[in-house]
Design a protein around this motif. Structure first.
Motif, PDB file in Angstrom:
ATOM      1  N   ASN A 136       9.233 -98.661 -43.921  1.00 59.75           N
ATOM      2  CA  ASN A 136      10.398 -98.705 -44.860  1.00 59.75           C
ATOM      3  C   ASN A 136      11.442 -99.790 -44.736  1.00 59.75           C
ATOM      4  N   THR A 137      11.487-100.594 -43.515  1.00 58.43           N
ATOM      5  CA  THR A 137      12.393-101.225 -43.142  1.00 58.43           C
ATOM      6  C   THR A 137      11.898-102.707 -43.243  1.00 58.43           C
ATOM      7  N   ALA A 138      12.741-103.625 -43.769  1.00 61.33           N
ATOM      8  CA  ALA A 138      12.395-105.091 -43.528  1.00 61.33           C
ATOM      9  C   ALA A 138      13.144-105.610 -42.488  1.00 61.33           C
ATOM     10  N   ALA A 139      14.226-105.318 -42.142  1.00 68.93           N
ATOM     11  CA  ALA A 139      14.853-105.769 -40.716  1.00 68.93           C
ATOM     12  C   ALA A 139      16.038-104.920 -40.614  1.00 68.93           C
ATOM     13  N   VAL A 140      16.676-104.910 -39.305  1.00 64.38           N
ATOM     14  CA  VAL A 140      17.705-104.195 -38.840  1.00 64.38           C
ATOM     15  C   VAL A 140      18.360-104.763 -37.658  1.00 64.38           C
ATOM     16  N   SER A 141      19.556-104.560 -37.604  1.00 61.84           N
ATOM     17  CA  SER A 141      20.158-105.131 -36.264  1.00 61.84           C
ATOM     18  C   SER A 141      21.233-104.034 -35.685  1.00 61.84           C
ATOM     19  N   ASN A 153      33.378 -98.726 -24.329  1.00 62.15           N
ATOM     20  CA  ASN A 153      34.413 -99.577 -23.380  1.00 62.15           C
ATOM     21  C   ASN A 153      34.332-100.958 -23.478  1.00 62.15           C
ATOM     22  N   GLY A 154      33.754-101.726 -24.198  1.00 60.52           N
ATOM     23  CA  GLY A 154      33.691-103.140 -24.273  1.00 60.52           C
ATOM     24  C   GLY A 154      32.637-103.417 -23.764  1.00 60.52           C
ATOM     25  N   GLU A 155      31.700-102.778 -23.169  1.00 62.07           N
ATOM     26  CA  GLU A 155      30.429-103.008 -22.533  1.00 62.07           C
ATOM     27  C   GLU A 155      29.049-102.933 -23.586  1.00 62.07           C
ATOM     28  N   THR A 156      28.485-103.909 -23.660  1.00 60.34           N
ATOM     29  CA  THR A 156      27.439-103.928 -24.701  1.00 60.34           C
ATOM     30  C   THR A 156      26.182-103.206 -24.061  1.00 60.34           C
ATOM     31  N   ILE A 157      25.723-101.919 -24.882  1.00 66.54           N
ATOM     32  CA  ILE A 157      24.738-100.949 -24.227  1.00 66.54           C
ATOM     33  C   ILE A 157      23.431-101.471 -24.827  1.00 66.54           C
ATOM     34  N   VAL A 158      23.398-101.557 -26.110  1.00 61.90           N
ATOM     35  CA  VAL A 158      22.174-102.128 -26.739  1.00 61.90           C
ATOM     36  C   VAL A 158      22.519-103.301 -27.877  1.00 61.90           C
ATOM     37  N   ASN A 159      21.862-104.243 -28.011  1.00 58.70           N
ATOM     38  CA  ASN A 159      22.058-105.390 -28.678  1.00 58.70           C
ATOM     39  C   ASN A 159      20.744-105.939 -29.333  1.00 58.70           C
ATOM     40  N   LYS A 160      20.080-105.563 -30.206  1.00 56.57           N
ATOM     41  CA  LYS A 160      18.793-105.856 -30.670  1.00 56.57           C
ATOM     42  C   LYS A 160      18.527-105.953 -32.118  1.00 56.57           C
ATOM     43  N   ALA A 161      17.738-106.739 -32.365  1.00 56.25           N
ATOM     44  CA  ALA A 161      17.394-106.688 -33.961  1.00 56.25           C
ATOM     45  C   ALA A 161      15.554-106.510 -34.107  1.00 56.25           C
ATOM     46  N   TYR A 162      15.382-105.949 -35.237  1.00 55.26           N
ATOM     47  CA  TYR A 162      14.198-105.676 -35.593  1.00 55.26           C
ATOM     48  C   TYR A 162      13.686-106.047 -36.792  1.00 55.26           C
ATOM     49  N   GLY A 163      12.536-106.336 -37.118  1.00 57.79           N
ATOM     50  CA  GLY A 163      11.689-106.796 -38.251  1.00 57.79           C
ATOM     51  C   GLY A 163      11.873-108.304 -38.636  1.00 57.79           C
ATOM     52  N   TYR A 164      12.069-108.545 -40.024  1.00 58.95           N
ATOM     53  CA  TYR A 164      12.081-109.852 -40.529  1.00 58.95           C
ATOM     54  C   TYR A 164      13.206-110.380 -41.495  1.00 58.95           C
ATOM     55  N   ALA A 165      13.819-111.360 -40.989  1.00 55.42           N
ATOM     56  CA  ALA A 165      14.821-111.902 -41.746  1.00 55.42           C
ATOM     57  C   ALA A 165      14.033-112.329 -42.926  1.00 55.42           C
ATOM     58  N   ASP A 185      16.862-111.736 -35.747  1.00 60.81           N
ATOM     59  CA  ASP A 185      17.299-111.835 -34.171  1.00 60.81           C
ATOM     60  C   ASP A 185      18.860-111.325 -34.332  1.00 60.81           C
ATOM     61  N   THR A 186      19.347-111.449 -33.131  1.00 62.71           N
ATOM     62  CA  THR A 186      20.750-110.787 -33.184  1.00 62.71           C
ATOM     63  C   THR A 186      21.754-111.751 -33.694  1.00 62.71           C
ATOM     64  N   SER A 187      21.576-112.740 -34.022  1.00 69.90           N
ATOM     65  CA  SER A 187      22.312-113.812 -34.957  1.00 69.90           C
ATOM     66  C   SER A 187      22.071-113.684 -36.478  1.00 69.90           C
ATOM     67  N   THR A 188      21.214-112.881 -36.829  1.00 68.96           N
ATOM     68  CA  THR A 188      20.740-113.085 -38.315  1.00 68.96           C
ATOM     69  C   THR A 188      21.946-112.323 -39.049  1.00 68.96           C
ATOM     70  N   VAL A 189      22.379-112.570 -40.054  1.00 68.96           N
ATOM     71  CA  VAL A 189      23.505-112.580 -41.071  1.00 68.96           C
ATOM     72  C   VAL A 189      22.710-111.648 -42.343  1.00 68.96           C
ATOM     73  N   PHE A 190      23.297-110.266 -42.272  1.00 62.65           N
ATOM     74  CA  PHE A 190      22.931-109.366 -43.279  1.00 62.65           C
ATOM     75  C   PHE A 190      23.917-109.350 -44.625  1.00 62.65           C
ATOM     76  N   GLU A 191      23.626-108.892 -45.701  1.00 62.86           N
ATOM     77  CA  GLU A 191      24.580-108.473 -46.421  1.00 62.86           C
ATOM     78  C   GLU A 191      25.419-107.357 -46.306  1.00 62.86           C
ATOM     79  N   TRP A 192      26.611-107.373 -46.752  1.00 53.82           N
ATOM     80  CA  TRP A 192      27.449-106.241 -46.359  1.00 53.82           C
ATOM     81  C   TRP A 192      27.122-104.838 -46.536  1.00 53.82           C
ATOM     82  N   GLY A 193      26.928-104.634 -48.037  1.00 55.92           N
ATOM     83  CA  GLY A 193      26.390-103.507 -48.539  1.00 55.92           C
ATOM     84  C   GLY A 193      27.368-102.231 -47.896  1.00 55.92           C
ATOM     85  N   SER A 194      27.078-101.087 -47.427  1.00 58.01           N
ATOM     86  CA  SER A 194      27.758 -99.960 -46.950  1.00 58.01           C
ATOM     87  C   SER A 194      28.323-100.231 -45.585  1.00 58.01           C
TER      88      SER A 194
END
Length: 244
Positions: free
Chosen positions: A64-69, A75-87, A96-105
């Motif tokens: 049910n998901t095309a893509a998600v980031s 506290n300023g430390e990145t714990i998870v930074n991943k992208a899934y699916g297809y742009a 990928d983590t640089s993919t731009v998504f529509e703003w939406g909610s």
């Protein structure tokens, strides 16, 4: 002699049982202390298992998901930074983590961040009737006397029906001020505040307008000055910040 020997074995067994129980209790306390010391998210997911939990959730919902980031920062430390699916699903181009998504909610995060900034400054209170922040007579279709608070707006239980209104314009000149739009398209209040959770774009827009009233700035200017600019400065970059 046989009696003494019998008691000897009984005492030995009892001693062994107590020693075993002590060892088990000691290990249990150590494990419990270790678990208690490990930091968790508000939903009680340990940070060490957060990525695995997200992976599992995405896998369960990939049909049910095309893509998600997903980004999680503590506290300023990145714990998870991943992208899934297809742009691009048709071209099978992975996100990928640089993919731009529509703003939406996603823009709702800006609303609630702004609200909480003003709460921290003592300019807003989450449990105060929002009519105290609005111009007199602003809301005209309320059906219940129970107050609507910012907490109600945040939890989507102010009682308003949700309508897809005022979302698209053919030209910039057609756009009206936020306060005017809220009054023009005020929905019916169909439930008592706090009784029913129902997703409400109107309620979030109302919170944004309250930010405008209390800050004395149009919402977009407030966000730019108090969220985007500080983030840009923190990241030490010259290019615009991408929200995804």
């Amino acid at each position: 002699m046989k009696i003494n020997q019998k008691y000897y074995y009984v005492n030995k067994v009892i001693t062994c049982v107590f020693v075993l129980a002590f060892i088990i209790m000691t290990c249990a306390v150590s494990v419990r202390a270790e678990v208690e010391q490990e930091e968790t998210t508000p939903s009680r997911i340990t940070f060490s298992s957060l990525e695995e939990t997200i992976d599992s959730y995405v896998a369960m919902n990939q049909k049910n998901t095309a893509a998600v980031s997903v980004v999680a920062i503590k506290n300023g430390e990145t714990i998870v930074n991943k992208a899934y699916g297809y742009a691009d699903l048709e071209q099978q181009r992975k996100a990928d983590t640089s993919t731009v998504f529509e703003w939406g909610s996603t823009s709702k995060l800006l609303v609630w961040t702004s609200v909480m900034q003003l709460v921290e400054q003592g300019k807003l209170d989450l449990d105060t009737d929002i009519q105290g922040y609005l111009p007199e007579g602003f809301l005209k279709k309320l059906e219940y006397d129970a107050p609507i608070t910012l907490m109600n707006l945040m939890h989507h239980n102010a009682g308003w029906e949700d309508r897809l209104i005022d979302l698209w314009y053919s030209s910039e000149s057609d756009i009206v001020e936020l306060g005017e739009a809220l009054q023009k398209f005020e929905p019916r209040q169909i439930d008592k505040p706090g009784s029913v959770v129902a997703y409400s774009n109107y309620g979030t827009a109302m919170a944004a307008y309250i930010v405008e009233v209390q800050s004395g700035q149009p919402f977009y200017k407030y966000v730019n000055e108090h969220i985007f600019k500080p983030l840009k400065h923190e990241r030490h970059i010259d290019s615009p910040i991408t929200i995804r």
